[in-house]
Design a protein around this motif. Structure first.
Motif, PDB file in Angstrom:
ATOM      1  N   LEU A  32      -5.823   0.385   6.382  1.00 38.40           N
ATOM      2  CA  LEU A  32      -6.924  -0.146   5.582  1.00 38.40           C
ATOM      3  C   LEU A  32      -6.668  -1.594   5.189  1.00 38.40           C
ATOM      4  O   LEU A  32      -7.528  -2.463   5.363  1.00 38.40           O
ATOM      5  CB  LEU A  32      -7.118   0.716   4.331  1.00 38.40           C
ATOM      6  CG  LEU A  32      -8.140   0.193   3.316  1.00 38.40           C
ATOM      7  CD1 LEU A  32      -9.542   0.167   3.918  1.00 38.40           C
ATOM      8  CD2 LEU A  32      -8.115   1.052   2.049  1.00 38.40           C
ATOM      9  N   LEU A  33      -5.474  -1.866   4.666  1.00 33.22           N
ATOM     10  CA  LEU A  33      -5.184  -3.211   4.157  1.00 33.22           C
ATOM     11  C   LEU A  33      -5.162  -4.240   5.276  1.00 33.22           C
ATOM     12  O   LEU A  33      -5.649  -5.359   5.111  1.00 33.22           O
ATOM     13  CB  LEU A  33      -3.851  -3.220   3.407  1.00 33.22           C
ATOM     14  CG  LEU A  33      -3.743  -2.286   2.193  1.00 33.22           C
ATOM     15  CD1 LEU A  33      -2.427  -2.478   1.474  1.00 33.22           C
ATOM     16  CD2 LEU A  33      -4.900  -2.485   1.237  1.00 33.22           C
ATOM     17  N   GLU A  34      -4.601  -3.870   6.413  1.00 34.69           N
ATOM     18  CA  GLU A  34      -4.491  -4.841   7.499  1.00 34.69           C
ATOM     19  C   GLU A  34      -5.810  -5.043   8.240  1.00 34.69           C
ATOM     20  O   GLU A  34      -5.894  -5.920   9.107  1.00 34.69           O
ATOM     21  CB  GLU A  34      -3.368  -4.445   8.445  1.00 34.69           C
ATOM     22  CG  GLU A  34      -2.003  -4.552   7.757  1.00 34.69           C
ATOM     23  CD  GLU A  34      -0.830  -4.476   8.707  1.00 34.69           C
ATOM     24  OE1 GLU A  34      -0.991  -3.916   9.819  1.00 34.69           O
ATOM     25  OE2 GLU A  34       0.239  -4.977   8.340  1.00 34.69           O
ATOM     26  N   SER A  35      -6.831  -4.283   7.867  1.00 38.80           N
ATOM     27  CA  SER A  35      -8.172  -4.531   8.414  1.00 38.80           C
ATOM     28  C   SER A  35      -8.871  -5.657   7.649  1.00 38.80           C
ATOM     29  O   SER A  35      -9.960  -6.093   8.041  1.00 38.80           O
ATOM     30  CB  SER A  35      -9.023  -3.260   8.347  1.00 38.80           C
ATOM     31  OG  SER A  35      -9.376  -2.954   7.005  1.00 38.80           O
ATOM     32  N   GLN A  36      -8.244  -6.109   6.564  1.00 36.95           N
ATOM     33  CA  GLN A  36      -8.835  -7.143   5.719  1.00 36.95           C
ATOM     34  C   GLN A  36      -8.259  -8.521   6.062  1.00 36.95           C
ATOM     35  O   GLN A  36      -7.055  -8.662   6.249  1.00 36.95           O
ATOM     36  CB  GLN A  36      -8.564  -6.839   4.236  1.00 36.95           C
ATOM     37  CG  GLN A  36      -9.031  -5.470   3.785  1.00 36.95           C
ATOM     38  CD  GLN A  36     -10.522  -5.296   3.953  1.00 36.95           C
ATOM     39  OE1 GLN A  36     -11.317  -6.050   3.373  1.00 36.95           O
ATOM     40  NE2 GLN A  36     -10.918  -4.302   4.747  1.00 36.95           N
ATOM     41  N   GLN A  54     -12.568   5.577  -3.217  1.00 43.06           N
ATOM     42  CA  GLN A  54     -13.179   5.050  -2.006  1.00 43.06           C
ATOM     43  C   GLN A  54     -12.392   3.822  -1.531  1.00 43.06           C
ATOM     44  O   GLN A  54     -11.825   3.095  -2.349  1.00 43.06           O
ATOM     45  CB  GLN A  54     -14.632   4.664  -2.268  1.00 43.06           C
ATOM     46  CG  GLN A  54     -15.547   5.844  -2.577  1.00 43.06           C
ATOM     47  CD  GLN A  54     -15.638   6.812  -1.421  1.00 43.06           C
ATOM     48  OE1 GLN A  54     -15.848   6.417  -0.277  1.00 43.06           O
ATOM     49  NE2 GLN A  54     -15.472   8.099  -1.716  1.00 43.06           N
ATOM     50  N   PRO A  55     -12.335   3.575  -0.226  1.00 40.80           N
ATOM     51  CA  PRO A  55     -11.593   2.418   0.277  1.00 40.80           C
ATOM     52  C   PRO A  55     -11.983   1.107  -0.395  1.00 40.80           C
ATOM     53  O   PRO A  55     -11.119   0.280  -0.735  1.00 40.80           O
ATOM     54  CB  PRO A  55     -11.938   2.402   1.772  1.00 40.80           C
ATOM     55  CG  PRO A  55     -12.215   3.841   2.098  1.00 40.80           C
ATOM     56  CD  PRO A  55     -12.882   4.393   0.880  1.00 40.80           C
ATOM     57  N   GLU A  56     -13.284   0.907  -0.631  1.00 43.49           N
ATOM     58  CA  GLU A  56     -13.706  -0.346  -1.264  1.00 43.49           C
ATOM     59  C   GLU A  56     -13.205  -0.450  -2.702  1.00 43.49           C
ATOM     60  O   GLU A  56     -12.953  -1.558  -3.198  1.00 43.49           O
ATOM     61  CB  GLU A  56     -15.229  -0.496  -1.226  1.00 43.49           C
ATOM     62  CG  GLU A  56     -16.024   0.635  -1.865  1.00 43.49           C
ATOM     63  CD  GLU A  56     -16.390   1.746  -0.889  1.00 43.49           C
ATOM     64  OE1 GLU A  56     -17.342   2.484  -1.187  1.00 43.49           O
ATOM     65  OE2 GLU A  56     -15.717   1.875   0.156  1.00 43.49           O
TER      66      GLU A  56
END
Length: 221
Positions: A20-24, A107-109
């Motif tokens: 998740l974090l590295e998708s940002q 939630q991810p956000e």
């Protein structure tokens, strides 16, 4: 770029957080830790902006790891990722210096917004946990004495307006609510909050809430 260390004893949980974090575009993971001892060591080595800290880990748990990270004077902020059945540890996490709490089923956000907020110096507490965290904290407060209580020296530098704002921060008001109810510009409220933190030595808004209860500006309902 916000640098993040993931501390969790579950490999799949760490993997999910990393993905998740590295998708940002504005976040990067600088390391992973499977226990508190490793988390403390990696903070010293990598100086991340934020640690995602699990509470229940083998050996050194997340609470003690947080305490050691903060005591070492690191600029790193800790965001504890907890579960509903661990509410009883919330008080210890607050006192250890955590800048916030989120639940693992957020939630991810929400998680991404929490990391960004903590990195920017704000405090984050999941709305579903706020009341329960305060209730847990209040139960650990010593009962007030029957005689007059001497002025806490941390409050002495505050102006009357700053003391008023610290009181309503302790009651859970947001900056927007403070501005509306006290008829102030939100920028003025932010200035007051910054001065309160600087004068009292509170790291962030969570610690300001603790101060408000410790000094009896806010009393348990």
């Amino acid at each position: 770029m916000t640098t993040v260390l993931i501390a969790d004893d579950q490999p799949m949980q760490r993997f999910g957080f990393r993905m998740l974090l590295e998708s940002q575009d504005d976040m990067t993971v600088v390391g992973e830790a499977a226990n508190g001892t490793e988390a403390v060591r990696q903070v010293a080595a990598h100086h991340p902006d934020v640690v995602l800290m699990d509470i229940r880990m083998p050996g050194l748990d997340g609470i003690e790891a947080t305490r050691r990270i903060i005591a070492a004077g690191a600029r790193t902020r800790v965001l504890i990722i907890t579960t509903f059945d661990l509410d009883e540890y919330a008080y210890d996490g607050l006192r250890a210096g955590a800048s916030g709490f989120l639940v693992k089923d957020a939630q991810p956000e929400e998680l991404l917004a929490g990391i960004r907020a903590v990195a920017a110096g704000d405090a984050v507490v999941a709305p579903s946990l706020t009341r329960r965290l305060l209730d847990t904290y209040i139960h650990h407060l010593p009962a007030p004495g029957t005689g007059p209580t001497p002025e806490d020296p941390r409050l002495t530098p505050l102006t009357d307006r700053e003391r008023e704002i610290l009181t309503v921060i302790g009651q859970g008001w947001t900056n927007t609510e403070i501005a509306e109810r006290l008829h102030l510009a939100e920028s003025t409220v932010k200035t007051h909050v910054g001065r309160i933190l600087a004068k009292t030595g509170a790291r962030d808004r969570v610690q300001a809430v603790i101060l408000a209860y410790d000094t009896h500006l806010v009393k348990p309902a």
